[in-house]
Enzyme design. Structure first.
Site, PDB file in Angstrom:
ATOM      1  N   ALA A  75       0.814  -1.213   0.000  1.00 23.55           N
ATOM      2  CA  ALA A  75       0.000   0.000   0.000  1.00 23.55           C
ATOM      3  C   ALA A  75       0.852   1.268   0.000  1.00 23.55           C
ATOM      4  O   ALA A  75       0.440   2.293  -0.531  1.00 23.55           O
ATOM      5  CB  ALA A  75      -0.943   0.006   1.193  1.00 23.55           C
ATOM      6  N   THR A  76       2.038   1.201   0.583  1.00 21.31           N
ATOM      7  CA  THR A  76       2.910   2.380   0.559  1.00 21.31           C
ATOM      8  C   THR A  76       3.229   2.736  -0.887  1.00 21.31           C
ATOM      9  O   THR A  76       3.099   3.890  -1.307  1.00 21.31           O
ATOM     10  CB  THR A  76       4.219   2.104   1.341  1.00 21.31           C
ATOM     11  OG1 THR A  76       3.879   1.812   2.699  1.00 21.31           O
ATOM     12  CG2 THR A  76       5.166   3.292   1.287  1.00 21.31           C
TER      13      THR A  76
ATOM     14  N   ASN B  46      -6.351   3.403  10.394  1.00 19.02           N
ATOM     15  CA  ASN B  46      -5.606   2.293  10.990  1.00 19.02           C
ATOM     16  C   ASN B  46      -5.555   2.353  12.512  1.00 19.02           C
ATOM     17  O   ASN B  46      -5.457   1.326  13.159  1.00 19.02           O
ATOM     18  CB  ASN B  46      -4.185   2.247  10.412  1.00 19.02           C
ATOM     19  CG  ASN B  46      -3.536   3.597  10.291  1.00 19.02           C
ATOM     20  OD1 ASN B  46      -4.042   4.504   9.617  1.00 19.02           O
ATOM     21  ND2 ASN B  46      -2.422   3.763  10.970  1.00 19.02           N
TER      22      ASN B  46
ATOM     23  N   HIS C 205      -1.030  -7.976   3.078  1.00 21.04           N
ATOM     24  CA  HIS C 205      -0.705  -8.422   4.440  1.00 21.04           C
ATOM     25  C   HIS C 205      -1.632  -7.866   5.522  1.00 21.04           C
ATOM     26  O   HIS C 205      -1.462  -8.168   6.703  1.00 21.04           O
ATOM     27  CB  HIS C 205       0.767  -8.137   4.783  1.00 21.04           C
ATOM     28  CG  HIS C 205       1.091  -6.720   5.133  1.00 21.04           C
ATOM     29  ND1 HIS C 205       1.163  -6.284   6.439  1.00 21.04           N
ATOM     30  CD2 HIS C 205       1.363  -5.648   4.375  1.00 21.04           C
ATOM     31  CE1 HIS C 205       1.494  -4.995   6.442  1.00 21.04           C
ATOM     32  NE2 HIS C 205       1.607  -4.587   5.192  1.00 21.04           N
TER      33      HIS C 205
ATOM     34  N   CYS D 112       6.898   5.655  18.600  1.00 23.68           N
ATOM     35  CA  CYS D 112       8.324   5.760  18.889  1.00 23.68           C
ATOM     36  C   CYS D 112       9.006   6.426  17.718  1.00 23.68           C
ATOM     37  O   CYS D 112       9.219   5.802  16.683  1.00 23.68           O
ATOM     38  CB  CYS D 112       8.935   4.378  19.091  1.00 23.68           C
ATOM     39  SG  CYS D 112       8.455   3.621  20.622  1.00 23.68           S
TER      40      CYS D 112
END
Ligand SMILES: *Cc1c(COP(=O)(O)O)cnc(C)c1O
Length: 406
Positions: free
Chosen positions: A75-76, A155, A205, A330
């Site tokens: 998707a990126t 998401n 995925h 992070c």
């Protein structure tokens, strides 16, 4: 000591491969190892047939034409191809693109790149429930606008945007509509042609297929959309995406789509019951808040803030027994609060205290029950240790406190 099985509630990060998908892929690593572009022998034909079949399986899931599916690495890449490809192809028409602050980094970082290349980007804010404001969207459209890019489902929160209404606005103003539908495809019906989506990104995925393979849907009629290739080479995929096709991956992607088509409704029903059980039980605790519009949301996601409990610390109390994500990202050395939750108006503290639970096809009720126990104990434990929680319980108005560094 035997290690307990880790409870996986992070299916929005990636889903495990369905064993039926893996079984379908295996021959394409061994005896059927051909290159789908080899036109002169059996191996190539076999691979090409397999790719054609997978394309058909995926097109069926979306109710579109086979030729409207362009295979990519995920998707990126699909998002990059859609945004950069439209920007370059429609440069004569304009340079303005509209998106939202809560999009995935694959959209936002691509937009940042395009700004350096001369694009003008409008980043819409979202409402408290995570939905874009349609009036704001319409007001942002101008003559130079070439594209609106808004995700189907978020998401982090699972919030589903009003796709039909957005598409109608795009249609009304003659603007292309791209959607990053990565979190929605295979889990809820996503029919771009019926809705009025002209380009749509998704990936295997996140729907029980393999990693490293995705697709971009590109409408071929009414309107006929074109994107410039971002990868030059042999002219594969109708010239839009060169490179030897990942045949085993594509075969698995196709199988994943076929399974999703048949099992989506029953999966959604089963998993939403488990999600509701988890959510209802956990929000019985004091000072909890569900983030995002619960009436327009994916069936398997729950994003909950546990006030005065720091998410990363809470996760440590799980002692590696549950895999979830927290509302802290992070980035390098610092923990930044989730920009998605901050855009929805959550303060940094509530964003840091949020946990995303994303269930999946293989989540069992027993696992959900165990997770509820672990989270409840963890939250209670953290609050018992917390001086802030103690002050809150004593009725101190925490907003009035002046914190000093010493
Ligand atoms: C996972 C995800 C992506 C990235 O997909 P990859 O196939 O890993 O590149 C993009 N957008 C959304 C909304 C996602 O959830």
């Amino acid at each position: 000591m035997e290690r307990r099985r880790l409870i996986y509630l992070d299916n929005n990060a990636t889903t495990p491969c369905d064993p039926r998908v893996v079984d379908t892929m295996v021959p394409y690593f061994y005896e059927k190892h051909g290159n789908a572009a080899s036109r002169s022998h059996q191996f190539g034909w076999e691979a090409e047939d397999a790719v054609d079949y997978a394309r058909e399986q995926i097109a069926k899931l979306l109710n579109v034409e086979d030729k409207e599916i362009i295979f990519t690495s995920g998707a990126t890449e699909s998002n990059n191809l859609a945004l950069k490809g439209v920007f370059e192809m429609y440069a004569k028409k304009g340079n303005h693109i509209i998106t939202a602050e809560t999009e995935h980094k694959a959209i936002l970082d691509t937009c940042k790149h395009l700004e350096k290349a001369g694009a003008e980007i409008t980043y819409l804010k979202v409402q408290e429930d995570g939905l874009v404001n349609l009036a704001e969207l319409e007001a942002a459209i101008k003559p130079s606008t070439i594209l609106v890019s808004l995700m189907w489902a978020n998401n982090e929160t699972g919030v589903i945007q009003p796709m039909r209404e957005i598409a109608q606005l795009c249609e009304k103003h003659g603007v292309l509509f791209h959607s990053d539908a990565t979190q929605a495809v295979g889990k809820i019906p996503t029919h771009p042609r019926e809705i009025g989506v002209h380009l749509m990104s998704f990936t295997a995925h996140k729907m029980y297929g393999p990693k490293g393979v995705g697709a971009l849907y590109v409408s071929r009629k009414n309107p006929r959309v074109k994107v410039t290739a971002q990868m030059d080479g042999g002219g594969h995929e109708r010239g839009m995406r060169s490179g030897t096709l990942n045949v085993p991956g594509i075969v698995g992607f196709g199988k994943a789509a076929e399974i999703a088509m048949h099992e989506m409704a029953q999966d959604a029903e089963r998993v939403s019951k488990l999600r509701d059980k988890l959510e209802h039980t956990l929000t019985q605790m004091e000072e909890t808040k569900v983030n995002g519009n619960i009436n327009s949301r994916m069936p398997h996601v729950s994003n909950i803030s546990f006030k005065h409990v720091e998410g990363e610390g809470l996760m440590m109390t799980f002692n590696q027994n549950i895999a979830v994500s927290s509302g802290s990202a992070c980035t390098s050395a610092s923990l930044e609060p989730s920009y998605v939750l901050v855009s929805m108006g959550l303060g940094d503290d509530l964003a840091h205290s949020s946990i995303r639970f994303s269930l999946g096809r293989f989540t069992t009720e027993e696992e959900v029950d165990q997770a509820i126990e672990l989270v409840r104990n963890g939250v209670n434990h953290m609050r018992e240790l917390s001086p802030i929680w103690e002050m809150y319980k004593e009725g101190v108005d925490l907003t009035k406190i002046e914190w000093t560094a010493h």
